[in-house]
Motif scaffolding. Structure first.
Motif, PDB file in Angstrom:
ATOM      1  N   THR A   1       0.839  -1.335   0.143  1.00 25.45           N
ATOM      2  CA  THR A   1       0.198  -0.078   0.180  1.00 25.45           C
ATOM      3  C   THR A   1       0.898   1.336  -0.058  1.00 25.45           C
ATOM      4  O   THR A   1       0.598   2.100  -0.789  1.00 25.45           O
ATOM      5  CB  THR A   1      -0.830   0.223   1.176  1.00 25.45           C
ATOM      6  OG1 THR A   1      -1.344  -1.379   1.342  1.00 25.45           O
ATOM      7  CG2 THR A   1      -2.186   0.956   1.042  1.00 25.45           C
ATOM      8  N   THR A   2       1.915   1.350   0.960  1.00 22.37           N
ATOM      9  CA  THR A   2       2.867   2.577   1.361  1.00 22.37           C
ATOM     10  C   THR A   2       3.250   2.653  -0.566  1.00 22.37           C
ATOM     11  O   THR A   2       3.389   3.910  -0.894  1.00 22.37           O
ATOM     12  CB  THR A   2       3.824   2.263   1.927  1.00 22.37           C
ATOM     13  OG1 THR A   2       3.088   1.790   3.027  1.00 22.37           O
ATOM     14  CG2 THR A   2       4.715   3.588   2.205  1.00 22.37           C
ATOM     15  N   THR A   3       3.992   1.562  -0.975  1.00 25.73           N
ATOM     16  CA  THR A   3       4.646   1.830  -2.242  1.00 25.73           C
ATOM     17  C   THR A   3       3.515   2.213  -3.375  1.00 25.73           C
ATOM     18  O   THR A   3       3.890   3.128  -4.143  1.00 25.73           O
ATOM     19  CB  THR A   3       4.983   0.457  -2.808  1.00 25.73           C
ATOM     20  OG1 THR A   3       5.646  -0.218  -1.554  1.00 25.73           O
ATOM     21  CG2 THR A   3       5.794   0.565  -3.934  1.00 25.73           C
ATOM     22  N   LEU A   4       2.345   1.763  -3.504  1.00 26.21           N
ATOM     23  CA  LEU A   4       1.494   2.232  -4.467  1.00 26.21           C
ATOM     24  C   LEU A   4       1.093   3.547  -4.203  1.00 26.21           C
ATOM     25  O   LEU A   4       1.016   4.460  -5.368  1.00 26.21           O
ATOM     26  CB  LEU A   4       0.394   1.146  -4.537  1.00 26.21           C
ATOM     27  CG  LEU A   4       0.469   0.101  -4.982  1.00 26.21           C
ATOM     28  CD1 LEU A   4      -0.628  -1.055  -5.135  1.00 26.21           C
ATOM     29  CD2 LEU A   4       0.942  -0.011  -6.610  1.00 26.21           C
ATOM     30  N   SER A   5       0.631   4.045  -2.982  1.00 24.31           N
ATOM     31  CA  SER A   5       0.379   5.755  -2.654  1.00 24.31           C
ATOM     32  C   SER A   5       1.622   6.633  -3.137  1.00 24.31           C
ATOM     33  O   SER A   5       1.476   7.490  -3.639  1.00 24.31           O
ATOM     34  CB  SER A   5      -0.117   5.733  -1.175  1.00 24.31           C
ATOM     35  OG  SER A   5       0.607   5.129  -0.518  1.00 24.31           O
TER      36      SER A   5
END
Lengths: 335, 311
Positions: free
Chosen positions: A106-110
């Protein structure tokens, strides 16, 4: 045949020569070709060998994702690989049940989404701005200065940010002398997204201009003149000529960026993970590192890496399909 | 009205005739933005250099970082070059960069030349072999296992070999080699020159610029090597400069405690302030790039665009 008669004899001669060449190549046997081309093959060999050992062998080694890999069951990694137990998709099952892994995804995608909005347009805007500057001297001066940080390492970039904006940095020092309390910039997890994007912009936005500047230089100037003669003002010319001229490059880079959605850089995060804490700074790559090498859950780490690579290939194929649908060429053309 | 009766006003600008006068506001806006952009890059570097050349007194009176140069005090540089961990690191990085760039360039140039003539034996599969590296990544953990399995832990080769070949650089060079007219090759071969001779006597002299850019890319990669050092280098005296930079600036280790600030011959017992030493380390990591940069900078566009178009 519409070619001018003068060029005729020469072009037929060239064609004839090509034909002879093509025929003679076909007639050569494998042995003859080998005798002719062996020096070239030999020249390719060192590079191929290096890639075999340090690129393809580790790529093959990704299959430890399907093992309960234990480096201590053998004397060297190969032996350990042979003796380790095969557990099918066990590592993946474990991974998909782990909250920390999904947090890192999630962190990466955001981060990718955030940077698509706040980072991606900046090199384009900078290139258009610089292209509108007439003086070649100012242009090349600005170019040489803004390209420079691209050649700095992430350690250096993060260090420079720390020295300028950190708790003991120049900004804090100036604010303290003026009697204010300096804000926490380098260690605040809530604003971490802004911080890493600023760092990325500082390092690479200037370098990112190169492609756009080249595309801008390739736009036929007579288009602008014709548009001006038809009464198009500065902004209309930008909208109808400049931006369409950049369109295919923009699409190409968007595809590449999308294919890299799970790849937001590694060193930048490893360097700052301690400062802002795991929650804000854990991306897939750092998860792979900490799971695999630091915690020594080799199989799980490799599984996470493999998952990332597979998603990357899917994304790039998908984005390319999308580009074709919009009538653009993409990175590889339709067959 | 005939053309020669028109008196053309002398124009002192590169702006085409059909373009409207720029507005004052627009010019001001552009100027401000560009100045800001340039300042954002230059100011930090400036502060670092000035602080690294300051004495303890100046740094104390400024309260830390120094903005205006008041003296030229190289004692911080004397310290970092007079033995200790930082000197070791500079040496290690220099060796890795020189040896690595030489190896990478030789191997890449050879392969690019070997692939520069379509139709030769194995041309397509070999090209595919190189291009496939764009799609298939090795993955961090298997790479670690391979490198340590080869016994390269705590060996400087571990900073060189895994990153020795970049398929991107290879494709850039190959594209340039292919653009050299084939007649040149043919005439040389007619005169009895072997492939290696053709490469060194004809192809390389014609592609100095591209080779220089590729060399710069490799050199920068080696000089900036950081993470491979974390993975593969444990010994303190084999750490490259980027690791030292990280330890001093980001991990907050004091250079004075690392054995760097030994008694400095000729400078009395005044130990330069640790901030100046830190800044000097930063400058040392920047300087190599600054030195090579101007020579290759004008060729960037060529190199990058060839790679983008033909890759």
């Amino acid at each position: 045949m519409s070619a001018p008669p003068v060029a005729e004899p020469q072009s037929t001669a060239v064609r004839a020569k090509k034909k002879v060449k093509a025929v003679s190549r076909q007639q050569l046997s494998f042995g003859q070709r080998l005798r002719r081309d062996w020096p070239l093959l030999l020249m390719c060999f060192p590079a191929m060998a290096l890639l075999l050992v340090f690129h393809y062998l580790p790529a093959l080694g990704n299959i430890i994702a399907f093992q309960d890999y234990n480096p201590f069951v053998g004397d060297d990694p190969l032996e350990a690989f042979l003796y380790s137990e095969w557990i099918g998709f066990g590592n993946f099952e474990y991974l998909f049940k782990t909250q920390a892994f999904w947090d890192s995804v999630t962190t990466t995608l955001s981060i990718t989404a955030f940077q698509l909005v706040f980072y991606f347009p900046i090199p384009i805007a900078l290139a258009v701005l610089l292209n509108s500057i007439m003086s070649p001297r100012i242009r090349s001066l600005v170019q040489s200065i803004v390209y420079l940080p691209h050649f700095f390492s992430w350690v250096l970039v993060v260090s420079l940010f720390q020295m300028m904006l950190g708790g003991a940095g120049l900004l804090a020092q100036t604010l303290r002398q003026a009697g204010h309390t300096p804000p926490e910039i380098m260690t605040n997890p809530d604003t971490f997204m802004f911080l890493i994007t600023s760092e990325a912009i500082w390092k690479d936005a200037g370098w990112g201009m190169i492609v756009f500047l080249a595309a801008l230089a390739a736009i036929d100037p007579s288009l602008y003149e014709a548009a001006a003669a038809d009464g198009a003002g500065r902004w209309r010319r930008m909208w109808h000529i400049t931006l369409p001229g950049l369109r295919s490059v923009i699409v190409l880079l968007l595809i590449l960026r999308l294919g890299d959605a799970l790849n937001v850089g590694f060193e930048q995060f490893v360097l700052q993970r301690e400062m802002v804490g795991r929650e804000a700074a854990e991306v897939v790559d750092t998860y792979v590192y900490y799971q695999g090498i630091a915690v020594q859950q080799w199989g799980v780490g490799a599984a996470a890496g493999l998952f990332k690579a597979a998603v990357g290939i899917l994304l790039i194929v998908g984005a390319n399909k999308l580009a074709h649908r919009f009538g653009e060429q993409g990175i590889y053309s339709k067959r | 009205m005939s053309a020669d009766t028109v008196v053309r006003p002398r124009r002192n600008t590169l702006r085409p005739v059909w373009e409207e006068q720029p507005s004052l506001l627009g010019q001001l806006g552009k100027g401000t933005i560009l100045t800001l952009v340039v300042a954002v890059v230059v100011v930090p570097l400036w502060v670092v250099v000035v602080t690294s050349l300051s004495s303890e007194k100046t740094i104390n009176s400024a309260g830390g970082y120094v903005f205006l140069p008041r003296e030229f005090n190289p004692s911080a540089y004397v310290v970092i070059f007079s033995g200790g961990q930082i000197t070791d690191a500079i040496l290690v990085s220099t060796i890795v960069t020189l040896a690595g760039t030489a190896l990478s360039l030789v191997v890449t140039v050879l392969a690019a030349y070997g692939l520069s003539r379509p139709g030769t034996l194995g041309h397509r599969p070999i090209l595919f072999y190189f291009l496939l590296t764009f799609l298939i990544y090795p993955g961090m953990i298997p790479s670690y296992l391979v490198v340590t399995g080869l016994g390269l832990k705590d060996n400087l080769l571990s900073l060189i070999l895994p990153t020795a070949i970049s398929a991107f650089n290879l494709v850039v060079l190959r594209a340039f080699f292919m653009s050299i007219p084939g007649e040149l090759y043919d005439s040389a071969r007619m005169d009895g020159a072997g492939e290696l001779r053709v490469l060194t006597r004809i192809v390389l002299p014609l592609s100095k610029a591209v080779t220089a850019v590729v060399g710069l890319f490799y050199a920068v990669g080696y000089w900036n090597a950081f993470f491979n050092a974390i993975l593969y280098i444990d010994r303190n005296d084999l750490q490259p400069v980027q690791r030292v930079l990280q330890q001093f600036i980001l991990a907050g280790q004091s250079p004075a405690s690392s054995g760097a600030a030994v008694a400095i011959p000729g400078l009395g017992s005044t130990v330069p302030p640790s901030l100046a030493i830190k800044m000097a380390v930063v400058v040392v990591t920047i300087v190599p790039a600054l030195i090579i940069y101007p020579f290759v900078q004008r060729h960037f566009t060529k190199g990058v665009i060839i790679g983008a178009v033909k890759g």
